[in-house]
Write a protein that holds these residues in place. Sequence first.
Motif, short mmCIF file in Angstrom:
data_model
loop_
_atom_site.label_atom_id
_atom_site.label_comp_id
_atom_site.label_asym_id
_atom_site.label_seq_id
_atom_site.Cartn_x
_atom_site.Cartn_y
_atom_site.Cartn_z
N LEU A 1 57.76 49.91 76.59
CA LEU A 1 56.89 49.28 75.58
C LEU A 1 56.23 50.33 74.70
O LEU A 1 56.18 50.20 73.46
CB LEU A 1 55.80 48.47 76.28
N VAL A 2 55.71 51.38 75.35
CA VAL A 2 55.06 52.45 74.60
C VAL A 2 56.08 53.06 73.62
O VAL A 2 55.78 53.26 72.43
CB VAL A 2 54.50 53.53 75.56
N GLY A 3 57.29 53.31 74.13
CA GLY A 3 58.35 53.87 73.29
C GLY A 3 58.64 52.97 72.09
O GLY A 3 58.76 53.44 70.95
N ASN A 4 58.72 51.66 72.34
CA ASN A 4 59.02 50.71 71.26
C ASN A 4 57.95 50.74 70.17
O ASN A 4 58.26 50.81 68.98
CB ASN A 4 59.08 49.27 71.80
N VAL A 5 56.69 50.65 70.61
CA VAL A 5 55.61 50.58 69.62
C VAL A 5 55.53 51.90 68.85
O VAL A 5 55.43 51.91 67.62
CB VAL A 5 54.26 50.25 70.31
N ASN A 6 55.62 53.00 69.59
CA ASN A 6 55.57 54.29 68.91
C ASN A 6 56.76 54.46 67.96
O ASN A 6 56.61 54.92 66.83
CB ASN A 6 55.51 55.44 69.91
N GLY A 7 57.94 54.07 68.43
CA GLY A 7 59.14 54.18 67.60
C GLY A 7 58.99 53.37 66.32
O GLY A 7 59.43 53.78 65.24
N ARG A 8 58.33 52.22 66.47
CA ARG A 8 58.23 51.31 65.32
C ARG A 8 57.16 51.75 64.31
O ARG A 8 57.37 51.64 63.11
CB ARG A 8 57.90 49.92 65.87
N PHE A 9 56.01 52.27 64.79
CA PHE A 9 54.90 52.51 63.86
C PHE A 9 54.57 53.98 63.61
O PHE A 9 53.81 54.29 62.69
CB PHE A 9 53.62 51.83 64.38
N ALA A 10 55.08 54.90 64.46
CA ALA A 10 54.63 56.30 64.34
C ALA A 10 55.01 56.89 62.98
O ALA A 10 56.00 56.49 62.36
CB ALA A 10 55.22 57.14 65.46
N THR A 11 54.17 57.82 62.53
CA THR A 11 54.48 58.57 61.30
C THR A 11 54.52 60.05 61.69
O THR A 11 54.27 60.39 62.85
CB THR A 11 53.39 58.34 60.23
N ALA A 12 54.77 60.89 60.73
CA ALA A 12 54.90 62.32 61.02
C ALA A 12 53.64 62.88 61.68
O ALA A 12 53.70 63.78 62.50
CB ALA A 12 55.20 63.08 59.73
N TYR A 13 52.45 62.29 61.33
CA TYR A 13 51.20 62.86 61.84
C TYR A 13 50.44 61.94 62.80
O TYR A 13 49.30 62.18 63.13
CB TYR A 13 50.29 63.25 60.66
N TRP A 14 51.06 60.85 63.19
CA TRP A 14 50.30 59.88 64.00
C TRP A 14 51.21 59.10 64.93
O TRP A 14 52.29 58.64 64.52
CB TRP A 14 49.57 58.91 63.06
N SER A 15 50.80 58.99 66.18
CA SER A 15 51.47 58.09 67.13
C SER A 15 50.48 57.01 67.51
O SER A 15 49.35 57.34 67.91
CB SER A 15 51.85 58.84 68.40
N PRO A 16 50.86 55.75 67.41
CA PRO A 16 49.89 54.70 67.71
C PRO A 16 49.40 54.72 69.17
O PRO A 16 48.25 54.42 69.43
CB PRO A 16 50.63 53.39 67.41
N ILE A 17 50.29 55.06 70.10
CA ILE A 17 49.86 55.03 71.51
C ILE A 17 50.02 56.41 72.12
O ILE A 17 51.09 57.02 72.04
CB ILE A 17 50.69 54.02 72.34
N GLN A 18 48.94 56.86 72.70
CA GLN A 18 49.00 58.10 73.48
C GLN A 18 48.90 57.67 74.93
O GLN A 18 47.90 57.05 75.32
CB GLN A 18 47.82 58.97 73.07
N TYR A 19 49.93 57.97 75.69
CA TYR A 19 50.00 57.44 77.06
C TYR A 19 49.99 58.58 78.05
O TYR A 19 50.88 59.44 78.04
CB TYR A 19 51.29 56.61 77.15
N LEU A 20 48.98 58.63 78.91
CA LEU A 20 48.86 59.72 79.87
C LEU A 20 48.97 59.15 81.28
O LEU A 20 48.11 58.36 81.70
CB LEU A 20 47.52 60.45 79.71
N TYR A 21 50.02 59.53 81.99
CA TYR A 21 50.27 58.97 83.32
C TYR A 21 49.84 60.00 84.35
O TYR A 21 50.64 60.76 84.86
CB TYR A 21 51.76 58.65 83.43
N ARG A 22 48.56 60.11 84.60
CA ARG A 22 48.08 61.04 85.61
C ARG A 22 46.60 60.81 85.91
O ARG A 22 45.94 60.03 85.25
CB ARG A 22 48.30 62.48 85.19
N SER A 23 46.14 61.57 86.90
CA SER A 23 44.77 61.46 87.35
C SER A 23 43.89 62.43 86.55
O SER A 23 44.39 63.45 86.09
CB SER A 23 44.75 61.85 88.82
#
Length: 732
Positions: free
Chosen positions: A328-350
């Motif tokens: 899902l994160v990949g889809n949204v980022n793929g769809r809306f990201a621009t050269a200087y911005w990613s809509p979702i920053q996803y951090l999988y850790r503690s």
Amino acid sequence: MPGTSDTSVESQKPIVVASNRLPFTFQRTSKGLERRPSPGGLVSALEPVLRKRGGTWIGWPGTDVREGEQLSTRGEAYRICPVLLSETEIARYYHGFSNRTLWPMLHSMPVRARFDTREWESYQRVNERFGAVTAEEATDAGLVWVQDYHLMLAPSRIRKELPDARLAFFMHIPFPPHDVFRVLPWDKELLRGLLACDLIGFHVRSYAQNFLDCVERSLGARVDRDAQLVEYGDLTTRVGAFPLGIEFSLFESLAVGAPKKRESDQKIVLGVDRLDYTKGIPERILAFQRLLERYPEYREKVTLLQIAVPSRSQVAEYRKLKSEIDELVGNVNGRFATAYWSPIQYLYRSFSQRQLAAIYRDADVALVTPLRDGMNLVAKEYVACQVDDPGVLILSSLAGAADTMREALLVNPVDIDGTAEALHRALTMEEEVRRSRLAALRRRERRDNVDAWVESFLQRAVGAPATLTPFTDEDFAAWLSEFIGQYRLALFLDYDGTLCSLQDHPSQARLSKRVRESLGACAERDDTDISVISGRSLQDVRSMVGLEQLSYAGNHGLEIAGPGMADFVHEDLAHYRERAEEIAGDLEEIALGGAWIEAKGPTLTYHYRAVPENGRRALIERAHEIINQAGYQARDAHCAVEAIPPIGWDKGRAVLHVLRTRYGASWSEAVRVVYVGDDQTDEDAFRFLAGLAMTFRVGSADTHTAASRRLPDVEAVRALLRWLARRRPKTR
Ligand code: ADQ
């Protein structure tokens, strides 16, 4: 720190906490077992309590421990007592029953639950072990405090060892409605496990109410909803809502002290969760996507920062969820990201608390949208860390936290459009409104912090024991009026332990004047037939009760006599009289230390009440052996072993005989049946009558019963008789 005062509760004796996890988890590395803090809300809540009060924390170290490996428990202000689990137990008790059965069931997601008998058996065994270790550690404790759904059976085990201990339980996750909970094939056992406690705490009132519904409807316990009390046999349990708070000042000071963020005109929408399907992470991503679709002006201006701490990755469902979120994160980022911005920053850790505090502080909106959550501490931590520009909390109405955090923007997390609109509203909210909402939220969380929670819980837990008012006519009217209606009543009563309390010698067990009066008044009614059914000989029970108008069944129903019936003696009885005499002779070898044999013709009883407790076990085992070897059935009774001929006859059959003889083959249409008994031999009648009658088991709640309801003692039986004697036929 607010709420930290040296009150009488805090200066009490140490407490013993038992939870699935210790406050830290051990992980195997090349240097041996390394200690890391355990993730999750439970530790955040209880660590500070034990640090302040001292005591013992009992729990699983979080990994299998091999021979020779040492667990470091250095530097604790309290004792640590590890309970080790084998690899199979970790798979079945922990990943299995706890996380694949109870977790989804208690979150009202039964379709995600799986029911596996081997996992249930493992859960029982591990709870048994936890209970035994806890009881051993807790002999001098002011309070034993068991935590959470992994240990729902442990309280009854602890109670067995420590009958006078103060015993409390806190459920950190929701408790579902009866209609969901009863889907669990082991619902009754789990409820009974908990009812050994003096106090059971839930986060919010609706969970406590659900629990009361469950014990009333599944166990037939007596419930007082206003006082939030449950009476189940000889146990009384207080139930209550204790909304958990956080270490508010700690988070606040961490947020104040953390390095300032880089200046940026990006707005941050924050999600922080354990990676769990209850947390609604996919729905949240979809809602954020909807925001970007509907309001393109947010593109390049707003980022969703989603932090997920890895959790339960051994369970396939959680691995699947991880892939789903990645995609899902990949889809949204793929769809809306621009050269200087990613809509979702996803951090999988503690993250450390310090790092989290800074992240919370700098987020403009916290999007806390679980599909179900016992409480949710992230919402509270966010509020505590809002020390600069006031942010907005969007909170799922399905989280326990929504009960009190009313100033948040409440959303239904499955309503993607609604959540997107709430996001829009949060991002455009005027500063003054943000500030006033936040101020109210902060005021409450500062006051109702974790110290206040502990204090209110402990005050209840060590306060005066709960008692329910004695049985009233209303109780019986609620249970029996509709059932009996205008029908004739066939009432079956056991004698010892039911109509009179148990005595050292059967000859001393006499009816009290009050019980005799109530029984007599019932018998006077021409719409009521009473049979007393006992393990005593027919002659004996008849002379103990002494009311002519009653029927009597002696020797567990092998002999029956009464008005309107020909005398009945089981046809095989004569044959067994001689055998019973032989068994009585054999049992003489263990008539020691005050034990004695009561001969009753075809049956007999080995009584060991006078034998000191530590000498009983061998005698009981030998009694069973002798009786079984002679081809008889050995049945445990109160401080006695009954020897019953193997002729497939029991109190259930005896009841059927009376009903058929008196009312004919269609007896179930002619009469309503009520049966009251206190003994294992009465269970045969309870099972036979299940669904056909109202059945009551009297006395201690420590054993399973097939009866529909429980009564605590002979006094409650008397109250029942008094109500039956005065009842008015109910007209429809
Ligand atoms: P959890 O399901 O674990 O707790 P929650 O109450 O939100 O849920 O607590 C999570 C805790 O983990 C918070 O203290 C948070 O700071 C911490 N955390 C989250 N992400 C983290 C990360 N990436 N790194 C480090 N820490 C992180 C269960 C119930 C809840 C209930 C609590 C307490 O499911 O409903 O509120 O117990 O009773």
